[in-house]
Design a protein around this motif. Sequence first.
Motif, mmCIF file in Angstrom:
data_model
loop_
_atom_site.group_PDB
_atom_site.id
_atom_site.type_symbol
_atom_site.label_atom_id
_atom_site.label_comp_id
_atom_site.label_asym_id
_atom_site.label_seq_id
_atom_site.Cartn_x
_atom_site.Cartn_y
_atom_site.Cartn_z
ATOM 1 N N MET A 79 -14.599 1.822 17.603
ATOM 2 C CA MET A 79 -14.385 1.918 16.123
ATOM 3 C C MET A 79 -14.259 3.430 16.042
ATOM 4 N N THR A 80 -13.180 3.862 15.164
ATOM 5 C CA THR A 80 -13.055 5.144 14.780
ATOM 6 C C THR A 80 -13.963 5.595 13.717
ATOM 7 N N ASP A 81 -14.574 6.767 13.882
ATOM 8 C CA ASP A 81 -15.640 7.419 12.728
ATOM 9 C C ASP A 81 -14.845 8.297 12.183
ATOM 10 N N TYR A 82 -14.159 7.943 10.939
ATOM 11 C CA TYR A 82 -13.289 8.761 10.161
ATOM 12 C C TYR A 82 -14.040 10.001 9.658
ATOM 13 N N CYS A 83 -15.197 9.941 9.090
ATOM 14 C CA CYS A 83 -16.015 10.870 8.521
ATOM 15 C C CYS A 83 -16.246 11.863 9.577
ATOM 16 N N GLU A 84 -16.588 11.528 10.879
ATOM 17 C CA GLU A 84 -16.705 12.662 11.874
ATOM 18 C C GLU A 84 -15.539 13.444 12.108
ATOM 19 N N GLU A 85 -14.376 12.780 12.162
ATOM 20 C CA GLU A 85 -13.111 13.448 12.374
ATOM 21 C C GLU A 85 -12.710 14.408 11.370
ATOM 22 N N GLN A 86 -12.974 13.918 10.253
ATOM 23 C CA GLN A 86 -12.638 14.851 8.938
ATOM 24 C C GLN A 86 -13.572 15.914 9.117
ATOM 25 N N ARG A 87 -14.628 15.787 9.158
ATOM 26 C CA ARG A 87 -15.865 17.012 9.030
ATOM 27 C C ARG A 87 -15.382 18.044 10.255
ATOM 28 N N ASN A 88 -15.121 17.537 11.479
ATOM 29 C CA ASN A 88 -14.567 18.190 12.518
ATOM 30 C C ASN A 88 -13.431 19.172 12.257
ATOM 31 N N GLU A 89 -12.600 18.433 11.590
ATOM 32 C CA GLU A 89 -11.311 19.281 11.233
ATOM 33 C C GLU A 89 -11.359 20.398 10.075
ATOM 34 N N LEU A 90 -12.411 19.953 9.213
ATOM 35 C CA LEU A 90 -12.710 20.784 8.125
ATOM 36 C C LEU A 90 -13.409 22.419 8.662
ATOM 37 N N GLU A 91 -14.099 21.916 9.584
ATOM 38 C CA GLU A 91 -14.842 23.130 10.284
ATOM 39 C C GLU A 91 -13.902 24.072 11.000
ATOM 40 N N ALA A 92 -13.001 23.440 11.606
ATOM 41 C CA ALA A 92 -11.840 24.042 12.406
ATOM 42 C C ALA A 92 -10.923 24.793 11.632
ATOM 43 N N LEU A 93 -10.569 24.233 10.290
ATOM 44 C CA LEU A 93 -9.611 24.994 9.336
ATOM 45 C C LEU A 93 -10.208 25.881 8.788
ATOM 46 N N GLU A 94 -11.474 26.018 8.419
ATOM 47 C CA GLU A 94 -12.198 26.896 7.702
ATOM 48 C C GLU A 94 -12.182 28.202 8.741
ATOM 49 N N SER A 95 -12.203 27.959 10.229
ATOM 50 C CA SER A 95 -12.237 29.211 11.116
ATOM 51 C C SER A 95 -11.026 29.522 11.252
ATOM 52 N N ILE A 96 -9.929 28.821 11.238
ATOM 53 C CA ILE A 96 -8.650 29.139 11.212
ATOM 54 C C ILE A 96 -7.979 29.884 10.108
ATOM 55 N N TYR A 97 -8.302 29.713 8.996
ATOM 56 C CA TYR A 97 -7.821 30.142 7.757
ATOM 57 C C TYR A 97 -8.988 30.748 6.749
ATOM 58 N N PRO A 98 -9.889 31.726 7.515
ATOM 59 C CA PRO A 98 -10.972 32.226 6.559
ATOM 60 C C PRO A 98 -10.768 32.917 5.055
ATOM 61 N N ASP A 99 -9.629 33.450 5.225
ATOM 62 C CA ASP A 99 -9.347 34.125 3.971
ATOM 63 C C ASP A 99 -8.608 33.097 2.855
ATOM 64 N N SER A 100 -8.054 32.169 3.498
ATOM 65 C CA SER A 100 -7.049 31.438 2.389
ATOM 66 C C SER A 100 -7.869 30.001 2.334
ATOM 67 N N PHE A 101 -8.658 29.640 2.936
ATOM 68 C CA PHE A 101 -9.123 28.189 2.894
ATOM 69 C C PHE A 101 -10.347 28.113 1.693
ATOM 70 N N THR A 102 -10.024 27.253 0.951
ATOM 71 C CA THR A 102 -11.088 27.109 -0.266
ATOM 72 C C THR A 102 -11.370 25.441 -0.273
ATOM 73 N N VAL A 103 -12.892 25.236 -0.553
ATOM 74 C CA VAL A 103 -13.107 23.662 -0.756
ATOM 75 C C VAL A 103 -12.927 23.565 -2.364
ATOM 76 N N VAL A 104 -12.344 22.337 -2.565
ATOM 77 C CA VAL A 104 -12.293 21.688 -4.010
ATOM 78 C C VAL A 104 -13.310 20.974 -4.216
ATOM 79 N N SER A 105 -13.527 19.986 -3.266
ATOM 80 C CA SER A 105 -14.577 19.145 -3.471
ATOM 81 C C SER A 105 -14.882 18.436 -2.316
#
Length: 238
Positions: free
Chosen positions: A1-27
């Motif tokens: 069974m796919t753990d959607y929350c885990e995959e989403q959390r891992n991607e968010l961490e990667a995106l924040e590292s890739i785009y440190p100056d242009s990534f912004t959390v809205v909610s």
Amino acid sequence: MTDYCEEQRNELEALESIYPDSFTVVSENPASFTIRVTSETGENEETVEATLQFTYVEKYPDDPPKFEIATHENLQNSDTADIMSLLTEQAQENIGMVMIFTLVTAVQEKLNEIVDQIKSRKEMEKLLKEKEAEEIEKAIFHGTPVTIENFLSWKARFDAELTEMKKKQKEDEQGGKVKLTGKQQFETDHNLDTSDIQFLEEGNNVEVDESLFQDMDDLELDDDDDPDYNPDLESDND
């Protein structure tokens, strides 16, 4: 069974590292964030920019995320429509895999294409203006070539102007407004031939006051004072 929350959390961490100056959390719930994407250009070249907002759905990445263009700069409505179509297409092609990086990369390439199009359009406009200026200068230098069409058009205007001039001259003649030359006056009025004679005839009737000359004999005038004195004539008489 796919753990959607885990995959989403891992991607968010990667995106924040890739785009440190242009990534912004809205909610955080649901997870929503923005990534600012700017075209890659050289110095002194115009840039275009789009801020993409992504929102995870419950079963992402098995279902595509929600996305929109939050803000943009130097983009036309047609450009934003093309970007939204591109995002939809790429999202469908990457169902089942985390895809935000892929979507952002596709938009980055699209913005670069738009900049190239803007540059090409400006160069074309510049060439057209130079060509137009060259054609205008050439027309001024060489004049307008005579064709049957423009000659007939000129002839029609010339005839119309000539007719109008003749009509005006005729109206002026009927109204007594024509200014005749001296020759034309003598040709049209023969009384002018004898007009000066009447002044000569009237001159014979001028009355002279002889009393003004009664004392002339008493004046002693030297020969030099006499305006009619001519010494050469006197020598001849001797």
